[in-house]
Design an enzyme around this catalytic site. Structure first.
Site: not given
Length: 584
Positions: A13, A16, A36, A79, A132
């Site tokens: 989780v 990304g 998200g 999954h 990043d």
């Protein structure tokens, strides 16, 4: 004909998964979903022309020529999609991308994903996401990791390398050799790690190129299909759509389906057939689950494709079931073979309940790999019958007297029966947690069993009566002893070397504190009834615990893990005493 490879995106989780697909698809799914975190399973097509647009400079530099029609991505929370995309002996998924936050390394669901991929023998790439966030990283306007890396400061590159080799170490511990993609010498033996940023897009080019290239090079035979054959695929999920009723979200991996075809699928009571009223396809680069207004109706769908199937009679379909066109004369055999394989059980074992066929199979595989047997498998709520079945195991194998439940509730009467019968139920919504909790329960049960057994056994002991330490002559006799070997406990029967019985230890004390055991090297006071000190017991006498010949054999051979070398020597001595005195 070569179809698109079906690719699942897996990972812990917040590492990304959705953001990575979002970057490829140019949609805003990640920002719209709660926290998200992916809430729904989706499928999106990435056509060849899009891959070429993103990978253009990298493809040119590498001299690569992609001939695949595109890539079909499945986005899966926890999954579920991977385990539901199943076929006999493996997975419908051709390739997986395991997303790992490079700043956090492996987390619990990462290991779960690895274990599932290992069980299903599915090839995968590791997407080392969030480069990043490395301190000092300067994002570049490119999709290429290689181009961006050239413009980073040496200390930033060093930090990246350190994090990558932490990943390499974690993969090694999990049983996989790995390396950064451009340093891999044998893609059949090493897992390729793809550094990237789902936020900036750096590294997306290499990821897509390797996903397509590896599929094209090593999976070509698997990807060959006959688009004229009757369709076969797997049900991802049942979903109610306004104006359409219950629909099937499915992945077609071979052949074709047409409107008005009849398809077969599994239900809880057997195989059922239903007629297709409409087929809805997602437009390329569009999330399959957004809404029906973003789908378009088609007369026919050919593999590989994500398709929404509308019709009547789908209410009982099981997620994870095959869907097979009834134009295939073996459709019943195909589905029956699948169900038979998934629901095969052992004569003895735990009870397993889960929400989907895919969950049952994945959990069964992981339990089998640790030699756990399963006597009963089922879909849906935990029932009173399940509890009674688990309780019946207690007499023959208490380690199996338990119910494991994945993403299913328990009926009220089952809950009451479990409490009354003392049957444990372990429930979880994450596979690794369910299995870890079961392993912890099993360890605790074995420890409790060992403790119970240890208390029931008589262990060897040798004591010496200390001189001038008689505190009471009789009723009971109380005197000091030193444990010279083994251990003694209250109720142990003491004998002399000639086999004469002295009596049972009534109590053990050390400085007026009662003890349940005294071990080698300890000096304690013991009390014995029906003994007169100075007659049956005297200063400097050596006494032994009495153990029958049968118990000696059991300790030596059945419970050898509970005794040490000195205990073995003492048991040999006790055997000699029994033999010479005629005791058994």
């Amino acid at each position: 004909m070569i179809r698109q490879p079906i690719i699942t995106v897996m990972g812990h989780v917040d590492h990304g998964k959705t953001s990575l697909l979002d970057k490829i698809r140019n949609t805003a799914i990640a920002s719209r979903e709660a926290g998200g975190i992916t809430q729904h399973i989706g499928a999106s097509e990435v056509p060849l022309d899009v891959i070429e647009k993103i990978c253009g400079p990298v493809l040119k530099k590498m001299g690569a020529d992609i001939k695949l029609p595109g890539l079909l991505f499945i986005d899966t929370p926890g999954h579920e999609a991977f385990t539901n995309l199943r076929k006999r002996g493996g997975s419908i998924s051709d390739l997986a991308i395991l997303v790992v936050d490079i700043t956090k390394n492996f987390e619990p669901q990462t290991y779960e994903a690895l274990n599932i991929l290992k069980e299903y023998k599915t090839p995968f790439l590791v997407a080392a996401n969030k480069i990043d966030l490395i301190t000092g990283w300067r994002a570049q306007p490119t999709y290429s990791f290689a181009e961006s890396l050239e413009k980073q400061q040496p200390n930033v590159v060093a930090d990246l390398e350190a994090k990558l080799y932490t990943l390499v170490g974690s993969l090694s511990e999990a049983g996989f050799a790995s390396e950064r993609f451009d340093r891999v010498t044998d893609v059949k033996k090493e897992v390729s790690i793809m550094p990237l940023s789902a936020k900036t897009g750096e590294g997306i080019a290499e990821l897509l190129m390797y996903a397509a290239g590896l599929s094209q090079r090593f999976l070509e035979k698997r990807l060959e299909i006959d688009p004229t054959e009757p369709g076969i695929g797997g049900i991802l999920e049942l979903k109610e759509e306004k104006g359409l009723g219950i629909t099937l979200d499915a992945i077609l991996y071979n052949g074709n389906l047409k409107s008005n075809d009849t398809i077969a699928f599994a239900t809880a009571t057997g195989i059922k057939t239903a007629k297709i009223r409409a087929l809805l396809r997602p437009k390329p680069l569009q999330e399959m689950r957004e809404s029906t207004s973003k789908f378009y109706y088609v007369d026919m769908v050919s593999a590989a494709a994500g398709v929404k199937i509308s019709g009547s009679g789908f209410e009982d379909a099981l997620a994870g079931s095959l869907i097979v066109s009834t134009s295939n004369p073996n459709y019943e055999k195909e589905i029956s073979a699948e169900l038979s394989e998934v629901f095969t059980t052992d004569k003895t074992g735990i009870i397993l309940k889960a929400d989907t066929i895919g969950s049952i199979e994945a959990i069964s595989r992981l339990l089998k790999s640790s030699n756990t047997m399963i006597s009963k498998k089922g879909l849906g709520k935990i029932t009173k019958r399940d509890i009674l079945d688990a309780f019946s195991m207690r007499a023959t194998d208490p380690h199996n007297a338990i119910v494991l439940a994945f993403s299913v509730p328990m009926e009220d009467d089952a809950k009451a029966e479990a409490e009354a019968a003392g049957v444990d139920v372990i429930s979880a919504n994450i596979i690794y947690k369910l299995i870890d909790d079961y392993k912890l329960w099993l360890d605790n049960e074995k420890k409790r069993e060992k403790d119970r057994l240890e208390k029931s056994l008589t262990f060897p002991g040798q004591i010496k009566v200390l001189p001038n330490s008689c505190f009471r002559v009789s009723h009971p006799a109380v005197f000091g002893v030193e444990v010279s070997a083994g251990r003694i406990r209250p109720s142990y029967l003491l004998i002399k070397e000639n086999g004469d019985i002295i009596g049972r230890v009534k109590e053990i004390q050390d400085n007026a504190i009662t003890k349940q055991e005294a071990k080698k090297g300890e000096s304690v006071a013991i009390s014995i009834n029906d003994v007169t000190f100075g007659r049956q017991v005297k200063d400097n006498d050596v006494l032994y615990t009495f153990i029958s010949s049968e118990e000696i054999r059991a300790l030596k051979f059945k419970y050898s893990d509970m005794i040490n070398d000195e205990d073995v020597e003492l048991l040999t001595k006790l055997s000699e005493i029994n033999s010479s005195s005629g005791k058994t």
